[in-house]
Design an enzyme around this catalytic site. Structure first.
Site, mmCIF file in Angstrom:
data_model
loop_
_atom_site.group_PDB
_atom_site.id
_atom_site.type_symbol
_atom_site.label_atom_id
_atom_site.label_comp_id
_atom_site.label_asym_id
_atom_site.label_seq_id
_atom_site.Cartn_x
_atom_site.Cartn_y
_atom_site.Cartn_z
ATOM 1 N N ASN A 180 -0.496 -9.373 -2.524
ATOM 2 C CA ASN A 180 -1.397 -8.720 -3.477
ATOM 3 C C ASN A 180 -1.382 -9.361 -4.853
ATOM 4 O O ASN A 180 -2.053 -8.878 -5.761
ATOM 5 C CB ASN A 180 -1.061 -7.228 -3.563
ATOM 6 N N CYS B 26 -11.916 1.530 5.013
ATOM 7 C CA CYS B 26 -10.935 1.004 5.967
ATOM 8 C C CYS B 26 -10.153 2.206 6.506
ATOM 9 O O CYS B 26 -10.486 3.349 6.249
ATOM 10 C CB CYS B 26 -10.012 0.002 5.287
ATOM 11 N N ARG C 45 -12.252 4.058 0.164
ATOM 12 C CA ARG C 45 -12.011 2.914 -0.733
ATOM 13 C C ARG C 45 -13.204 2.692 -1.672
ATOM 14 O O ARG C 45 -13.853 1.651 -1.639
ATOM 15 C CB ARG C 45 -11.696 1.645 0.045
ATOM 16 N N ASP D 40 2.369 1.526 -0.410
ATOM 17 C CA ASP D 40 2.470 0.546 0.682
ATOM 18 C C ASP D 40 3.817 0.613 1.383
ATOM 19 O O ASP D 40 3.956 0.123 2.502
ATOM 20 C CB ASP D 40 2.245 -0.878 0.165
ATOM 21 N N ARG E 61 -1.877 -9.852 8.524
ATOM 22 C CA ARG E 61 -2.582 -9.759 7.246
ATOM 23 C C ARG E 61 -1.578 -9.788 6.086
ATOM 24 O O ARG E 61 -1.908 -10.222 4.999
ATOM 25 C CB ARG E 61 -3.387 -8.447 7.176
#
Ligand code: EPZ
Length: 417
Positions: A23, A116, A121, A306, A398
């Site tokens: 990120n 998502c 989002r 996260d 990812r």
């Protein structure tokens, strides 16, 4: 889609290198289009999200080469200022190109990023700020068209929520605006600081205060530079969970304690011993884990959303009950149904999940639904009896570089098929 076959109940021990932060790499690679000439980005993790970003950079006309964990971007010959639907669909966080293209070309056209598995989002905070900066934003047939009519003027922006993406888009738009932009209630994640460090190395003038304030004094040009991405604090937290549930003793090379200021206390509450040795973080699990009582996700420096999924897998193994409150995303509990299939005892009421600890987990077939949820399922499979097959594990690629290889290097049995 790939799948992982995991034999559980193996102790984890050894040292691993923490990958570069996904990120941080994504916004920095996007930002390179706003800097003239060549940018060299080191410690860039090898991830499918990075692959998509490189695809977008090449579509825009940049020359991009990658050698291991170093990505070089030459944005001299940019020829486009739009991102087609299919590329936006591949990765919703490519919305971060909006600000970079506005700075680079004075115009940007991207499709609305899809929602998502974490929820809708929205990008209302992004667009409201761009409009306040004097950019014409047209939303039409699923596309967003941004044009600078006259010069962008710096201004004061108070965000109603410290959105990471919105903060990044505003910074990327303001770096070449005329005058000063002051953002209050901005996101303060380490990845934002890393983006600002990259932009300042390119010649920008950005200062970040402690209380979520970012001040940007616009400059006329930015020149490419060389930058090293910070370590990934979420990957570090994930490996800490893996070590803790397996009664392990692991050393994270590159784990930065200050980036984990809300995470380390949770592991200490579980009874783990956390030791810092130079740039290494050592995590030693206790014989019996104690349940962290209450975990609520918050914007940085609060507990990171996260890390909620893998820590929830850890909580199933702790003595006692843990209450989770997910305050950042609407539905970030897709992993719960699969953890229950392994034998976990979890009650979900809206944003609140109550996890009963000390549950024996038994291997079976389960499915991943998103990146960090997949990490939770792997963590649980590592401490489940017998074999677990996790389907749809492409999600892991990812965000985790060589996840199976890293875990196997610590003594796990993870086969990617
Ligand atoms: C970034 O997403 C990260 N992604 C996410 O990591 C992370 O979970 C999130 O920040 C929070 O820390 C990247 O950096 C690529 P937000 P972002 O804008 O920017 C609402 C991962 O697993 N919101 O801070 O999309 C939004 O709906 C990913 O690595 C608005 O309402 O996060 C959400 O509920 C997942 N309007 C909350 O704010 C807006 O305009 C947080 O969103 C923008 C956001």
């Amino acid at each position: 889609m790939s799948k992982l076959v995991i034999e559980g109940l193996r102790p984890l021990c050894g040292e691993i290198n923490v990958q570069g932060a996904k990120n941080s790499a994504l916004p920095i690679l996007a930002a390179s289009v706003a800097a003239r000439g060549e940018s060299v980005i080191h410690n860039c993790p090898r991830l499918s999200d990075i692959d998509v970003t490189i695809k977008i950079l090449r579509y825009l006309g940049c020359k991009v080469t990658r050698e291991g964990n170093t990505v070089t971007v030459d944005s001299t010959d940019i020829i486009r200022d739009d991102i087609p639907l299919e590329l936006m669909r591949e990765m919703r966080s490519s919305i971060i190109f909006l600000g970079a293209l506005i700075s680079a070309a004075g115009h940007a056209r991207v499709s609305f990023p899809g929602g998502c598995d974490l929820g809708p989002r929205p990008i209302d905070i992004h667009l409201k700020a761009l409009r306040k900066m004097g950019i014409t934003v047209n939303e039409h047939r699923g596309f967003i068209d941004c044009t600078i009519n006259k010069n962008i003027k710096g201004c004061k922006l108070a965000l109603e929520f410290p959105s990471v993406g919105a903060t990044e888009n505003i910074i990327l738009t303001a770096v070449k605006a005329q005058g000063r932009t002051i953002i209050t209630n901005a996101a303060a994640e380490p990845e934002i600081i890393d983006l600002c460090d990259f932009l300042n190395s390119c010649g920008a003038k950005i200062t970040t205060g402690d209380s979520g304030t970012v001040i940007i004094d616009g400059v006329s040009t930015l020149n490419g530079c060389s930058h090293c991405i910070i370590p990934d604090r979420i990957a570090a937290a994930t490996y800490m969970c893996a070590g803790a549930v397996c009664g392990g003793d692991i050393v994270l090379n590159g784990g930065i304690p200050s980036h984990l200021s809300a995470v380390i206390p949770v592991f200490e509450e579980c009874g783990c011993i956390i030791m810092q040795e130079q740039s290494k973080l050592r995590v030693i699990a206790p014989d019996r884990l104690k349940a962290p009582k209450f975990i609520r996700t918050m914007p940085y420096p609060g507990f990171p959303t996260d890390a909620q999924p893998p820590v929830m897998a850890l909580a199933t193994q702790c003595d006692g009950t843990t209450v989770f409150v997910e305050n950042i995303f609407e539905s970030r509990y897709n992993h719960i149904s699969e953890l229950i299939r392994l034998g976990a005892k979890i009650k979900l009421e809206g944003r609140v999940a109550v996890v009963e600890g000390n549950t024996s987990l038994y291997g079976t077939n389960i499915h991943a639904f998103d990146l960090r949820g997949a990490a939770a399922l792997v963590t649980a499979a590592l401490c489940a009896e017998g074999k677990t097959v996790i389907y749809d594990t492409d999600y892991l690629e990812r965000g985790y570089e060589d996840f199976d290889v890293v875990l196997n290097s610590l003594g796990a049995s993870v086969k990617k098929i």
